[in-house]
Motif scaffolding. Sequence first.
Motif, PDB file in Angstrom:
ATOM      1  N   GLY A 151      -1.034 -25.937  -0.025  1.00  0.00           N
ATOM      2  CA  GLY A 151      -2.005 -27.006  -0.263  1.00  0.00           C
ATOM      3  C   GLY A 151      -2.860 -26.768  -1.496  1.00  0.00           C
ATOM      4  N   GLY A 152      -2.382 -25.895  -2.399  1.00  0.00           N
ATOM      5  CA  GLY A 152      -3.152 -25.596  -3.608  1.00  0.00           C
ATOM      6  C   GLY A 152      -3.784 -24.209  -3.553  1.00  0.00           C
ATOM      7  N   LEU A 153      -3.745 -23.583  -2.370  1.00  0.00           N
ATOM      8  CA  LEU A 153      -4.234 -22.199  -2.276  1.00  0.00           C
ATOM      9  C   LEU A 153      -3.059 -21.236  -2.377  1.00  0.00           C
ATOM     10  CD1 LEU A 153      -6.668 -23.874  -1.244  1.00  0.00           C
ATOM     11  CD2 LEU A 153      -7.240 -21.926   0.200  1.00  0.00           C
ATOM     12  N   PRO A 154      -3.331 -19.943  -2.694  1.00  0.00           N
ATOM     13  CA  PRO A 154      -2.218 -19.016  -2.960  1.00  0.00           C
ATOM     14  C   PRO A 154      -1.428 -18.679  -1.701  1.00  0.00           C
ATOM     15  CG  PRO A 154      -4.288 -18.190  -3.881  1.00  0.00           C
ATOM     16  CD  PRO A 154      -4.628 -19.335  -2.981  1.00  0.00           C
ATOM     17  N   VAL A 155      -0.261 -19.288  -1.558  1.00  0.00           N
ATOM     18  CA  VAL A 155       0.594 -19.018  -0.404  1.00  0.00           C
ATOM     19  C   VAL A 155       2.057 -19.001  -0.835  1.00  0.00           C
ATOM     20  CG1 VAL A 155       1.391 -19.821   1.860  1.00  0.00           C
ATOM     21  CG2 VAL A 155      -0.994 -20.156   1.201  1.00  0.00           C
ATOM     22  N   GLY A 156       2.822 -18.065  -0.311  1.00  0.00           N
ATOM     23  CA  GLY A 156       4.277 -18.048  -0.408  1.00  0.00           C
ATOM     24  C   GLY A 156       4.791 -17.634   0.960  1.00  0.00           C
ATOM     25  N   ALA A 157       6.092 -17.734   1.128  1.00  0.00           N
ATOM     26  CA  ALA A 157       6.680 -17.309   2.407  1.00  0.00           C
ATOM     27  C   ALA A 157       8.161 -17.044   2.187  1.00  0.00           C
ATOM     28  CB  ALA A 157       6.500 -18.389   3.470  1.00  0.00           C
ATOM     29  N   PHE A 158       8.738 -16.199   3.024  1.00  0.00           N
ATOM     30  CA  PHE A 158      10.201 -16.059   3.014  1.00  0.00           C
ATOM     31  C   PHE A 158      10.643 -15.949   4.458  1.00  0.00           C
ATOM     32  CE2 PHE A 158      10.809 -11.414   3.728  1.00  0.00           C
ATOM     33  CZ  PHE A 158       9.485 -10.979   3.583  1.00  0.00           C
ATOM     34  N   GLY A 159      11.795 -16.546   4.753  1.00  0.00           N
ATOM     35  CA  GLY A 159      12.246 -16.564   6.136  1.00  0.00           C
ATOM     36  C   GLY A 159      13.734 -16.791   6.220  1.00  0.00           C
ATOM     37  N   GLY A 160      14.258 -16.708   7.428  1.00  0.00           N
ATOM     38  CA  GLY A 160      15.691 -16.912   7.608  1.00  0.00           C
ATOM     39  C   GLY A 160      16.154 -16.430   8.955  1.00  0.00           C
ATOM     40  N   ARG A 161      17.402 -15.972   8.994  1.00  0.00           N
ATOM     41  CA  ARG A 161      18.005 -15.534  10.258  1.00  0.00           C
ATOM     42  C   ARG A 161      17.165 -14.426  10.894  1.00  0.00           C
ATOM     43  NH1 ARG A 161      23.690 -13.774   8.086  1.00  0.00           N
ATOM     44  NH2 ARG A 161      23.234 -12.081   9.567  1.00  0.00           N
ATOM     45  N   ALA A 162      16.951 -14.521  12.197  1.00  0.00           N
ATOM     46  CA  ALA A 162      16.101 -13.524  12.881  1.00  0.00           C
ATOM     47  C   ALA A 162      16.699 -12.126  12.776  1.00  0.00           C
ATOM     48  CB  ALA A 162      15.945 -13.918  14.352  1.00  0.00           C
ATOM     49  N   ASP A 163      18.034 -12.029  12.824  1.00  0.00           N
ATOM     50  CA  ASP A 163      18.647 -10.683  12.781  1.00  0.00           C
ATOM     51  C   ASP A 163      18.406 -10.016  11.423  1.00  0.00           C
ATOM     52  OD1 ASP A 163      21.982 -11.058  11.603  1.00  0.00           O
ATOM     53  OD2 ASP A 163      20.465 -12.619  11.638  1.00  0.00           O
ATOM     54  N   ILE A 164      18.196 -10.814  10.406  1.00  0.00           N
ATOM     55  CA  ILE A 164      17.875 -10.244   9.088  1.00  0.00           C
ATOM     56  C   ILE A 164      16.379  -9.939   9.005  1.00  0.00           C
ATOM     57  CG2 ILE A 164      17.912 -10.618   6.596  1.00  0.00           C
ATOM     58  CD1 ILE A 164      20.220 -12.610   7.008  1.00  0.00           C
ATOM     59  N   MET A 165      15.562 -10.936   9.378  1.00  0.00           N
ATOM     60  CA  MET A 165      14.108 -10.788   9.280  1.00  0.00           C
ATOM     61  C   MET A 165      13.599  -9.617  10.136  1.00  0.00           C
ATOM     62  SD  MET A 165      13.078 -13.020   7.100  1.00  0.00           S
ATOM     63  CE  MET A 165      11.284 -13.113   7.343  1.00  0.00           C
ATOM     64  N   ASP A 166      14.287  -9.315  11.216  1.00  0.00           N
ATOM     65  CA  ASP A 166      13.837  -8.209  12.089  1.00  0.00           C
ATOM     66  C   ASP A 166      14.025  -6.846  11.443  1.00  0.00           C
ATOM     67  OD1 ASP A 166      14.723  -9.802  15.266  1.00  0.00           O
ATOM     68  OD2 ASP A 166      12.928  -9.913  13.998  1.00  0.00           O
ATOM     69  N   HIS A 167      14.623  -6.822  10.235  1.00  0.00           N
ATOM     70  CA  HIS A 167      14.719  -5.555   9.483  1.00  0.00           C
ATOM     71  C   HIS A 167      13.440  -5.242   8.730  1.00  0.00           C
ATOM     72  CE1 HIS A 167      18.925  -5.510  10.476  1.00  0.00           C
ATOM     73  NE2 HIS A 167      19.104  -4.385   9.787  1.00  0.00           N
TER      74      HIS A 167
END
Length: 433
Positions: free
Chosen positions: A278-294
């Motif tokens: 919304g104009g404030l400093p934000v990023g994110a990364f996401g995806g398959r749970a089996d990968i993210m759980d690493h």
Amino acid sequence: MASDLPTRQSSLSARLFRAAREVIPGGVNSPVRAFRNVDGEPFFVRRARGSRIEDVDGRSMIDYIGTWGPAILGHAPTVITNTVHEVAKDGLSFGIPNPFEVEMARLIVDWVPSVEKVRMVNSGTEATMSAIRLARGFTGRDKIIKFEGHYHGHVDSLLVAAGSGALTHGEPDSAGIPRSFAAETIALPFNIPERIEEAFAKFGDEIAAVILEPFAANAGFVLPHEGYLQLLRDLTARHGALLIFDEVMTGFRLARGGVQELTGVTPDLTALGKVIGGGLPVGAFGGRADIMDHLAPDGPVYQAGTLSGNPVAMAAGLAQLRELEKNNGYARLDAAGRRLEDGLRKLIDEKGLPYRLNRVGSMFCLFFGDAEIVNVDSVQQGDFEAFKQFFWKCLERGVYVAPSPYETGFLSLAHSDSDIDETLEVFSHALDR
Ligand code: KE4
């Protein structure tokens, strides 16, 4: 334009820029703001609201950059400013989990088809940097494939151009990046199937991931050819490599689920940013749970951030995303984009200009050349002098387009039909040589 406005040199912007250059490298906190690609100096903004920005000398302009994507509702929408004001009263940052983080993660998982788990960061660069590290940690492999002209933030291993032996290794695209870092990155031309097939034939089981902007918006606006994204999906799946969509620009802008919703091609990881904050400093990364759980603390891949999931930024992003989904936001953005596109196509046809125009939803780019837009090589054949003239003529008549031919324009929900019609009037003058 009011004639009593100061000249460019005597303006407050010029004085501020001189002062800025004494204490900030290049006078800017991000290079594209320095107007080097249009051989000029930047103006300074005093305020922005809706579709317009006002510079410190009182000049008002219709803004087609929207702070490079985040201002999709327009500038300073009250739904966000009121939220920020309210939430900030209860604290600005805790470094301790807060409820807004869970709401944001749940919204992203609900909106983006391929995202089962997501980690918040503070910029698009952090998002892609973390996604690359995660892909390497998950696969145990080192090589990364990226595409020339695709920009993923200032990540060491992604500021890499095609090396002399393009297929074997990349060359640093910035000073300060060790050749050893670039050596593990292969930079290929976008939209050329043979080149990616060749890379996988040669290095298939060494490749951790392919990262790309699925609709590339940092070399003008370059779209994938039919079947190309699916080819990347098939090759990565076949060779045990991950497919990473960098949707920092396109995520939440082109559709709730971004390009992956529009095309039906599902990546393993997605990088997000811009609109999400919304104009404030934000990023994110996401995806398959089996990968993210690493990711730490559960897994071996370390990633962290003091201000990640910051309550004020989360609340601002949630307010923007929820407002966008209400009132048919994406359909309205596309209608505004269609109005601009139709008007601009009419202008270039009437003037017999051999220019190309790409537009999807609220993202667009006018290419000052007649080469078919395949990848960044096609864009580089454009007439940059004509672009530069166009840029300054637009600015002088109160329309701010990107100060570089390598950028994409953005419409917001605040761009009214009369704004667009006024813009087309200005474009008509600015396109005349
Ligand atoms: P940031 O680190 O600037 O938040 O995001 C980096 C990034 C990552 N991926 C994509 C597809 C991006 O477009 C960006 C940043 N975009 C540029 C505009 N071309 C930001 C403007 C700037 O560098 O000042």
